[in-house]
Design a protein around this motif. Sequence first.
Motif, mmCIF file in Angstrom:
data_model
loop_
_atom_site.group_PDB
_atom_site.id
_atom_site.type_symbol
_atom_site.label_atom_id
_atom_site.label_comp_id
_atom_site.label_asym_id
_atom_site.label_seq_id
_atom_site.Cartn_x
_atom_site.Cartn_y
_atom_site.Cartn_z
ATOM 1 N N SER A 10 0.820 -1.223 0.000
ATOM 2 C CA SER A 10 0.000 0.000 0.000
ATOM 3 C C SER A 10 0.850 1.268 0.000
ATOM 4 C CB SER A 10 -0.963 0.001 1.194
ATOM 5 O OG SER A 10 -0.250 -0.033 2.413
ATOM 6 N N GLY A 11 2.165 1.137 0.192
ATOM 7 C CA GLY A 11 3.031 2.305 0.059
ATOM 8 C C GLY A 11 3.666 2.791 1.345
ATOM 9 N N LYS A 12 3.598 1.982 2.414
ATOM 10 C CA LYS A 12 4.166 2.415 3.700
ATOM 11 C C LYS A 12 5.667 2.674 3.592
ATOM 12 C CE LYS A 12 2.932 -1.421 5.711
ATOM 13 N NZ LYS A 12 2.328 -2.126 4.559
ATOM 14 N N SER A 13 6.402 1.716 3.042
ATOM 15 C CA SER A 13 7.862 1.878 2.950
ATOM 16 C C SER A 13 8.220 3.049 2.036
ATOM 17 C CB SER A 13 8.521 0.591 2.435
ATOM 18 O OG SER A 13 8.368 -0.442 3.388
ATOM 19 N N SER A 14 7.472 3.199 0.947
ATOM 20 C CA SER A 14 7.704 4.331 0.045
ATOM 21 C C SER A 14 7.492 5.647 0.783
ATOM 22 C CB SER A 14 6.770 4.257 -1.152
ATOM 23 O OG SER A 14 7.003 3.071 -1.891
ATOM 24 N N LEU A 15 6.421 5.712 1.566
ATOM 25 C CA LEU A 15 6.116 6.935 2.318
ATOM 26 C C LEU A 15 7.237 7.252 3.310
ATOM 27 C CD1 LEU A 15 4.090 9.158 3.133
ATOM 28 C CD2 LEU A 15 3.124 7.533 4.760
ATOM 29 N N LEU A 16 7.697 6.230 4.023
ATOM 30 C CA LEU A 16 8.739 6.472 5.021
ATOM 31 C C LEU A 16 10.057 6.857 4.362
ATOM 32 C CD1 LEU A 16 7.921 3.674 7.620
ATOM 33 C CD2 LEU A 16 7.348 6.094 7.696
ATOM 34 N N ALA A 17 10.360 6.250 3.212
ATOM 35 C CA ALA A 17 11.602 6.594 2.512
ATOM 36 C C ALA A 17 11.574 8.050 2.037
ATOM 37 C CB ALA A 17 11.813 5.651 1.327
ATOM 38 N N VAL A 18 10.407 8.499 1.597
ATOM 39 C CA VAL A 18 10.274 9.898 1.171
ATOM 40 C C VAL A 18 10.349 10.823 2.391
ATOM 41 C CG1 VAL A 18 8.660 11.584 0.200
ATOM 42 C CG2 VAL A 18 9.054 9.416 -0.966
ATOM 43 N N ALA A 19 9.646 10.455 3.466
ATOM 44 C CA ALA A 19 9.634 11.297 4.670
ATOM 45 C C ALA A 19 11.016 11.407 5.285
ATOM 46 C CB ALA A 19 8.646 10.736 5.693
ATOM 47 N N ALA A 20 11.848 10.383 5.091
ATOM 48 C CA ALA A 20 13.202 10.379 5.655
ATOM 49 C C ALA A 20 14.233 10.996 4.702
ATOM 50 C CB ALA A 20 13.611 8.946 6.009
ATOM 51 N N THR A 21 13.783 11.523 3.572
ATOM 52 C CA THR A 21 14.623 12.148 2.539
ATOM 53 C C THR A 21 15.535 11.163 1.801
ATOM 54 O OG1 THR A 21 16.635 12.815 3.756
ATOM 55 C CG2 THR A 21 14.714 14.265 3.964
ATOM 56 N N LEU A 57 16.857 20.119 -1.546
ATOM 57 C CA LEU A 57 18.209 20.065 -0.972
ATOM 58 C C LEU A 57 19.102 19.116 -1.773
ATOM 59 C CD1 LEU A 57 17.522 19.756 2.894
ATOM 60 C CD2 LEU A 57 18.144 21.808 1.601
ATOM 61 N N GLY A 58 20.388 19.392 -1.777
ATOM 62 C CA GLY A 58 21.347 18.493 -2.409
ATOM 63 C C GLY A 58 21.616 17.279 -1.538
ATOM 64 N N ARG A 59 22.338 16.334 -2.123
ATOM 65 C CA ARG A 59 22.611 15.071 -1.408
ATOM 66 C C ARG A 59 23.324 15.308 -0.082
ATOM 67 N NH1 ARG A 59 23.168 10.060 -4.027
ATOM 68 N NH2 ARG A 59 25.089 9.751 -2.863
ATOM 69 N N ALA A 60 24.303 16.199 -0.087
ATOM 70 C CA ALA A 60 25.095 16.427 1.125
ATOM 71 C C ALA A 60 24.232 17.050 2.224
ATOM 72 C CB ALA A 60 26.289 17.319 0.809
ATOM 73 N N ASP A 61 23.365 17.992 1.834
ATOM 74 C CA ASP A 61 22.501 18.627 2.837
ATOM 75 C C ASP A 61 21.491 17.630 3.392
ATOM 76 O OD1 ASP A 61 23.740 21.084 2.727
ATOM 77 O OD2 ASP A 61 22.439 21.837 1.143
ATOM 78 N N LYS A 62 20.981 16.753 2.515
ATOM 79 C CA LYS A 62 20.052 15.727 3.000
ATOM 80 C C LYS A 62 20.761 14.765 3.947
ATOM 81 C CE LYS A 62 17.178 15.530 -1.077
ATOM 82 N NZ LYS A 62 16.593 14.706 -2.103
ATOM 83 N N ALA A 63 21.975 14.394 3.592
ATOM 84 C CA ALA A 63 22.734 13.471 4.451
ATOM 85 C C ALA A 63 22.978 14.106 5.824
ATOM 86 C CB ALA A 63 24.055 13.104 3.787
ATOM 87 N N GLU A 64 23.291 15.396 5.825
ATOM 88 C CA GLU A 64 23.528 16.080 7.102
ATOM 89 C C GLU A 64 22.227 16.132 7.930
ATOM 90 O OE1 GLU A 64 25.349 19.902 6.725
ATOM 91 O OE2 GLU A 64 24.875 20.443 8.790
#
Length: 110
Positions: free
Chosen positions: A43-54, A73-80
């Motif tokens: 139903s999309g739970k993992s997809s939702l959490l992956a998006v919410a977690a950037t 945001l860029g990759r580095a800013d998301k990682a931070e």
Amino acid sequence: MTLTLTDVTLTYPDGDGRLTALDRIALDVPAGTLTAVVGPSGSGKSSLLAVAATLVTPDEGAVVIAGTDTVGLGRADKAELRRERIGIVFQQPNLLPSLTAAEQLQVMAH
Ligand SMILES: Nc1ncnc2c1ncn2[C@@H]1O[C@H](COP(=O)(O)OP(=O)(O)O)[C@@H](O)[C@H]1O
Ligand SMILES: [Mg+2]
């Protein structure tokens, strides 16, 4: 830390077309509250959490974490942001089978 998703759409390649896993999702999680995402498999739970977690960038929509729209945001800013503000317990453990538990933690420190 407040989390707000607005009109979030995520699709995956599916043969010649696209499969819509998240269809204009809206979610508001005020700071200090607990939210559970429940639903049948697929139903999309993992997809939702992956998006919410950037970890995954949606096709459309905004993912606002503590006042910052993270989609641009860029990759580095998301990682931070993930390192400083987000705790993730993965369904798949993503461990290195050849290492002991202590060694796994040492790898993280490097
Ligand atoms: N990496 C992917 N590539 C293609 N389709 C995917 C991928 N991940 C999930 N899907 C599809 O997206 C839909 C939602 O999956 P998912 O977010 O894993 O749901 P849940 O976690 O609720 O079981 C399902 O139809 C699934 O098959
Ligand atoms: Mg899942």
